[in-house]
Design an enzyme around this catalytic site. Structure first.
Site, PDB file in Angstrom:
ATOM      1  N   CYS A 127       0.785   6.773  33.335  1.00 28.38           N
ATOM      2  CA  CYS A 127       0.720   5.000  34.136  1.00 28.38           C
ATOM      3  C   CYS A 127       2.329   4.104  34.715  1.00 28.38           C
ATOM      4  O   CYS A 127       1.831   3.765  35.222  1.00 28.38           O
ATOM      5  CB  CYS A 127       0.646   4.132  32.400  1.00 28.38           C
ATOM      6  SG  CYS A 127       2.241   4.936  31.098  1.00 28.38           S
TER       7      CYS A 127
ATOM      8  N   SER B 269       0.833   0.867  22.692  1.00 23.99           N
ATOM      9  CA  SER B 269      -0.259   1.410  23.731  1.00 23.99           C
ATOM     10  C   SER B 269       1.018   2.599  23.482  1.00 23.99           C
ATOM     11  O   SER B 269      -0.270   2.953  24.229  1.00 23.99           O
ATOM     12  CB  SER B 269      -0.038  -0.191  25.002  1.00 23.99           C
ATOM     13  OG  SER B 269       1.253   0.446  25.649  1.00 23.99           O
ATOM     14  N   ALA B 270       1.625   2.610  23.597  1.00 24.91           N
ATOM     15  CA  ALA B 270       1.828   4.467  24.023  1.00 24.91           C
ATOM     16  C   ALA B 270       1.239   4.947  22.300  1.00 24.91           C
ATOM     17  O   ALA B 270       2.106   4.976  21.622  1.00 24.91           O
ATOM     18  CB  ALA B 270       3.502   3.948  23.334  1.00 24.91           C
TER      19      ALA B 270
ATOM     20  N   ARG C  72       3.689  10.279  23.379  1.00 24.37           N
ATOM     21  CA  ARG C  72       4.584  10.171  22.808  1.00 24.37           C
ATOM     22  C   ARG C  72       5.220  11.433  23.023  1.00 24.37           C
ATOM     23  O   ARG C  72       6.866  11.955  22.886  1.00 24.37           O
ATOM     24  CB  ARG C  72       4.769   9.320  21.488  1.00 24.37           C
ATOM     25  CG  ARG C  72       5.399   8.084  22.053  1.00 24.37           C
ATOM     26  CD  ARG C  72       5.013   7.279  19.682  1.00 24.37           C
ATOM     27  NE  ARG C  72       4.023   6.018  20.088  1.00 24.37           N
ATOM     28  CZ  ARG C  72       5.221   5.213  19.703  1.00 24.37           C
ATOM     29  NH1 ARG C  72       6.594   5.495  19.363  1.00 24.37           N
ATOM     30  NH2 ARG C  72       4.679   3.493  19.306  1.00 24.37           N
ATOM     31  N   LYS C  73       4.665  12.234  22.656  1.00 30.04           N
ATOM     32  CA  LYS C  73       4.791  13.841  22.375  1.00 30.04           C
ATOM     33  C   LYS C  73       5.434  14.167  24.230  1.00 30.04           C
ATOM     34  O   LYS C  73       5.766  15.454  24.223  1.00 30.04           O
ATOM     35  CB  LYS C  73       3.964  14.937  22.505  1.00 30.04           C
ATOM     36  CG  LYS C  73       3.413  14.752  20.566  1.00 30.04           C
ATOM     37  CD  LYS C  73       2.141  15.586  20.460  1.00 30.04           C
ATOM     38  CE  LYS C  73       2.668  15.739  19.001  1.00 30.04           C
ATOM     39  NZ  LYS C  73       0.706  15.537  19.161  1.00 30.04           N
ATOM     40  N   ASN C  74       4.659  13.410  24.569  1.00 30.15           N
ATOM     41  CA  ASN C  74       4.964  13.647  26.871  1.00 30.15           C
ATOM     42  C   ASN C  74       5.843  12.957  27.099  1.00 30.15           C
ATOM     43  O   ASN C  74       6.044  12.275  28.359  1.00 30.15           O
ATOM     44  CB  ASN C  74       3.580  13.664  27.530  1.00 30.15           C
ATOM     45  CG  ASN C  74       2.607  14.741  27.320  1.00 30.15           C
ATOM     46  OD1 ASN C  74       1.415  14.237  27.437  1.00 30.15           O
ATOM     47  ND2 ASN C  74       3.219  15.242  26.139  1.00 30.15           N
TER      48      ASN C  74
ATOM     49  N   ASN D  79      -0.800  -0.776  30.735  1.00 34.47           N
ATOM     50  CA  ASN D  79       0.076   0.992  31.104  1.00 34.47           C
ATOM     51  C   ASN D  79      -0.943   1.365  31.363  1.00 34.47           C
ATOM     52  O   ASN D  79      -1.673   2.389  31.603  1.00 34.47           O
ATOM     53  CB  ASN D  79       0.926   0.948  30.122  1.00 34.47           C
ATOM     54  CG  ASN D  79       1.121   1.027  28.398  1.00 34.47           C
ATOM     55  OD1 ASN D  79       0.786  -0.743  28.803  1.00 34.47           O
ATOM     56  ND2 ASN D  79       1.687   2.121  28.160  1.00 34.47           N
TER      57      ASN D  79
END
EC number: 1.2.1.10
Length: 302
Positions: free
Chosen positions: A131, A162-163, A168-170, A273
């Site tokens: 994004c 929005s995350a 978060r893992k990436n 995003n």
């Protein structure tokens, strides 16, 4: 009734659900499958309510139905870690993969910068960067097409809501993939990307800062014109893309400050995003769909 190309979505999270809403408005794409791994997922439930077929058995639950249901384009909105395997399975069925994870095993696509370069190449996997990349790389490219950019740095600030867990893992993949695309697509010799997930409540709109160090004295007039031209290109598919300030010139540094408001398809408008990522993916898929419908592109099983 115009013929449409049938699509499947893998990953019923924030991005997949937002993308589904956009695909339903497309004149050339028809979403028919949503794939997840959790039978209780909100995204799968919403898809079922829309009359879309669903499976909670992952990609393996989709593969046996792809040929019968005529699925030719698949979107992966899961995680970089599982994308390569998903793509291999989907390509083996003769479908094109549009990757919305930062896996980046296929070439990068940032529509206002390089969508046309993908025409006629018969690629079976294209990557939508991230994004932050979709929001900022057009501006790096707008500067680099005027004069060489020695260094490009972007800071993307997104709201915590929005995350999702996949984003978060990436985080590490986000920074690496975005930095790589700042160089490959944006044209900077060296790229750097930073993401900030802001927990403020009420959630803040997506904000992006772009800094470019150009070689020599910046051509202020040409750079300003190029940035405004690029802004108009992005706004064609993301109307909420705004230039808040800039370009600001300080020596050989050019800075641009952006804000991205979403259409509010799934999460509210602060989640620009999601919008910039899903709108870019839909735009890219539409270009491939138009090629397939015109008989210029025949997908081959890998």
């Amino acid at each position: 009734m115009t013929q449409k190309i049938k699509c499947a979505l893998i990953g019923p999270g924030n991005i997949g659900t937002d993308l589904l809403a956009k695909l339903q408005r497309s004149p050339v794409l028809e979403p028919v499958w949503m794939v997840g791994i959790d039978p209780e997922s909100d995204g799968l439930k919403r898809a079922r309510e829309m009359g879309i077929k669903t499976t909670h058995e992952g990609v393996d639950g989709l593969i046996p139905h792809m040929k019968a249901d005529g699925v030719q384009i698949v979107f992966d909105a899961t995680s970089a870690y599982v994308h390569a395997e998903n793509s291999r399975k989907v390509n083996a069925q003769g479908a094109l993969m549009i990757d919305l994870t930062p896996a980046a095993i296929g070439p990068f696509c940032v529509p206002p910068v390089n969508l046309k370069e993908h025409v006629g190449k018969a690629e079976m996997n294209v990557n939508m960067v991230t994004c932050g990349g979709q929001a900022t790389i057009p501006m790096v490219a707008a500067v680099s097409r005027v004069q060489p950019v020695a260094y490009g740095e972007i800071v993307a600030t997104v709201s915590s809501r929005s995350a999702g867990p996949g984003t978060r893992k990436n985080i590490d993949e986000f920074t690496r993939t975005t930095a790589g695309a700042i160089e490959k697509v944006g044209g900077a010799q060296k790229g750097k990307a930073i993401i900030i997930i802001n927990p403020a409540d009420p959630p803040l709109i997506m904000r992006d800062t772009v800094h470019c160090l150009v070689e020599g004295e910046p051509d202020k007039e040409a750079i300003t014109r190029s940035i405004h031209d690029m802004l108009a290109e992005v706004q064609k598919y993301v109307p909420g893309y705004k230039l808040v300030n800039g370009p600001v010139f300080d020596g050989n540094r050019v800075s641009v400050f952006l804000e991205v408001e979403g259409l509010g398809d799934y999460l509210p408008k602060y989640a620009g995003n999601l919008d910039i990522m899903t709108a870019a993916a839909a735009r890219t898929a539409e270009m491939f769909a138009e090629e397939i419908l015109a008989g210029k592109l025949t997908l081959q099983a890998a």
